[in-house]
Design a protein around this motif. Structure first.
Motif, PDB file in Angstrom:
ATOM      1  N   UNK A   5     -12.911  48.726  35.825  1.00  0.00           N
ATOM      2  CA  UNK A   5     -13.305  47.818  34.446  1.00  0.00           C
ATOM      3  C   UNK A   5     -14.717  48.416  33.695  1.00  0.00           C
ATOM      4  N   UNK A   6     -15.330  48.840  34.472  1.00  0.00           N
ATOM      5  CA  UNK A   6     -16.398  50.029  33.737  1.00  0.00           C
ATOM      6  C   UNK A   6     -15.890  50.996  33.455  1.00  0.00           C
ATOM      7  N   UNK A   7     -15.143  51.486  33.252  1.00  0.00           N
ATOM      8  CA  UNK A   7     -14.202  52.889  32.848  1.00  0.00           C
ATOM      9  C   UNK A   7     -13.331  52.893  31.751  1.00  0.00           C
ATOM     10  N   UNK A   8     -13.884  52.885  30.448  1.00  0.00           N
ATOM     11  CA  UNK A   8     -13.006  53.258  29.516  1.00  0.00           C
ATOM     12  C   UNK A   8     -12.242  54.376  29.411  1.00  0.00           C
ATOM     13  N   UNK A   9     -10.668  54.933  28.738  1.00  0.00           N
ATOM     14  CA  UNK A   9     -10.422  55.930  28.470  1.00  0.00           C
ATOM     15  C   UNK A   9      -9.760  55.983  27.247  1.00  0.00           C
ATOM     16  N   UNK A  10      -9.910  56.801  26.577  1.00  0.00           N
ATOM     17  CA  UNK A  10     -10.038  56.685  24.674  1.00  0.00           C
ATOM     18  C   UNK A  10      -9.163  58.335  24.135  1.00  0.00           C
ATOM     19  N   UNK A  11      -7.924  57.885  23.855  1.00  0.00           N
ATOM     20  CA  UNK A  11      -6.918  59.188  23.317  1.00  0.00           C
ATOM     21  C   UNK A  11      -6.835  59.414  21.860  1.00  0.00           C
ATOM     22  N   UNK A  12      -7.292  60.400  21.763  1.00  0.00           N
ATOM     23  CA  UNK A  12      -7.497  60.456  20.150  1.00  0.00           C
ATOM     24  C   UNK A  12      -6.537  61.885  20.010  1.00  0.00           C
ATOM     25  N   UNK A  13      -5.900  61.661  19.191  1.00  0.00           N
ATOM     26  CA  UNK A  13      -4.974  62.604  18.731  1.00  0.00           C
ATOM     27  C   UNK A  13      -5.036  63.076  16.837  1.00  0.00           C
ATOM     28  N   UNK A  14      -5.141  64.452  17.477  1.00  0.00           N
ATOM     29  CA  UNK A  14      -5.495  65.142  15.532  1.00  0.00           C
ATOM     30  C   UNK A  14      -3.710  65.422  15.051  1.00  0.00           C
ATOM     31  N   UNK A  15      -3.560  66.085  13.798  1.00  0.00           N
ATOM     32  CA  UNK A  15      -2.666  66.370  13.322  1.00  0.00           C
ATOM     33  C   UNK A  15      -3.289  68.162  13.397  1.00  0.00           C
ATOM     34  N   UNK A  16      -2.061  69.121  13.744  1.00  0.00           N
ATOM     35  CA  UNK A  16      -2.207  70.397  13.821  1.00  0.00           C
ATOM     36  C   UNK A  16      -3.194  71.231  12.806  1.00  0.00           C
ATOM     37  N   UNK A  17      -3.289  70.680  11.699  1.00  0.00           N
ATOM     38  CA  UNK A  17      -4.127  71.756  10.762  1.00  0.00           C
ATOM     39  C   UNK A  17      -5.296  70.913  10.743  1.00  0.00           C
ATOM     40  N   UNK A  18      -5.840  70.212  12.416  1.00  0.00           N
ATOM     41  CA  UNK A  18      -7.421  69.616  11.773  1.00  0.00           C
ATOM     42  C   UNK A  18      -8.394  70.272  13.323  1.00  0.00           C
ATOM     43  N   UNK A  19      -7.211  70.979  13.874  1.00  0.00           N
ATOM     44  CA  UNK A  19      -7.389  71.140  15.672  1.00  0.00           C
ATOM     45  C   UNK A  19      -7.373  73.131  15.035  1.00  0.00           C
ATOM     46  N   UNK A  20      -8.598  73.715  15.677  1.00  0.00           N
ATOM     47  CA  UNK A  20      -8.486  75.526  15.605  1.00  0.00           C
ATOM     48  C   UNK A  20      -8.843  75.586  16.832  1.00  0.00           C
ATOM     49  N   UNK A  21      -8.636  77.043  17.608  1.00  0.00           N
ATOM     50  CA  UNK A  21      -8.535  77.463  18.758  1.00  0.00           C
ATOM     51  C   UNK A  21      -8.730  79.303  18.242  1.00  0.00           C
ATOM     52  N   UNK A  22     -10.512  79.908  18.276  1.00  0.00           N
ATOM     53  CA  UNK A  22      -9.875  81.443  17.883  1.00  0.00           C
ATOM     54  C   UNK A  22     -10.398  81.385  16.518  1.00  0.00           C
ATOM     55  N   UNK A  23     -10.450  80.341  16.068  1.00  0.00           N
ATOM     56  CA  UNK A  23     -10.885  80.673  14.725  1.00  0.00           C
ATOM     57  C   UNK A  23      -9.924  80.186  13.623  1.00  0.00           C
TER      58      UNK A  23
END
Length: 158
Positions: free
Chosen positions: A43-61
């Motif tokens: 009960x002292x722990x929360x897990x939050x899932x955040x989904x982002x569209x592919x055009x709102x995430x980047x890797x390697x620029x």
């Protein structure tokens, strides 16, 4: 006490995977934090899932929408306690292993990253007030060894 935030591309995790991860990620942090498997402490722990569209995430620029990659980040925020490097490493390995299991993979993807953040004493609030890990030590969920380690860590200069 602890917040685990999983950020992933929209659609990466199914409802079944989220159900599994809600429990398994909680336990991945809970057991090292309190020193034992204690379902009542969840009960002292929360897990939050955040989904982002592919055009709102980047890797390697480059946007993920321009280069399909399996990326995910997990941020773990915990109250200041006894978090020596070996315990933090255990938590990070636990989290990555539980993610891989839930995703049906033998090993975590190299582009899955975990950040471990310790919130300073006096910087965490709940129940209408500032909360201290010391208040939680009397709940009966921490092992005597963890209680001693936490009290010792909080008495030592940072």
């Amino acid at each position: 006490m602890t917040i685990i935030t999983v950020t992933a591309p929209a659609g990466r995790l199914s409802l079944a995977q989220r159900r599994l991860l809600a429990e398994s990620l909680t336990d991945a942090v809970l057991e090292p934090e309190i020193g034992q498997h204690m379902p009542t402490a969840r009960m002292g722990f929360q897990v939050h899932f955040k989904d982002l569209p592919a055009d709102c995430l980047a890797i390697g620029g480059r946007l993920l929408s321009d280069q399909p990659r399996d990326i995910m980040t997990v941020n773990i925020a915990v109250m200041n306690a006894a978090w020596p490097s070996e315990v933090r490493a255990e938590v990070i390995r636990n989290v990555l292993a539980r993610l891989a299991e839930a995703c049906g993979m033998q090993a975590p993807a190299p582009s899955w990253w975990v950040n471990f953040e310790i919130i300073a004493e006096g910087s965490w609030g709940s129940r209408g007030d500032v909360l201290s890990i010391l208040q939680l030590l009397e709940t009966g969920v921490f092992t005597p060894e963890r209680i001693t380690a936490i009290r010792t860590a909080l008495q030592s200069p940072a």
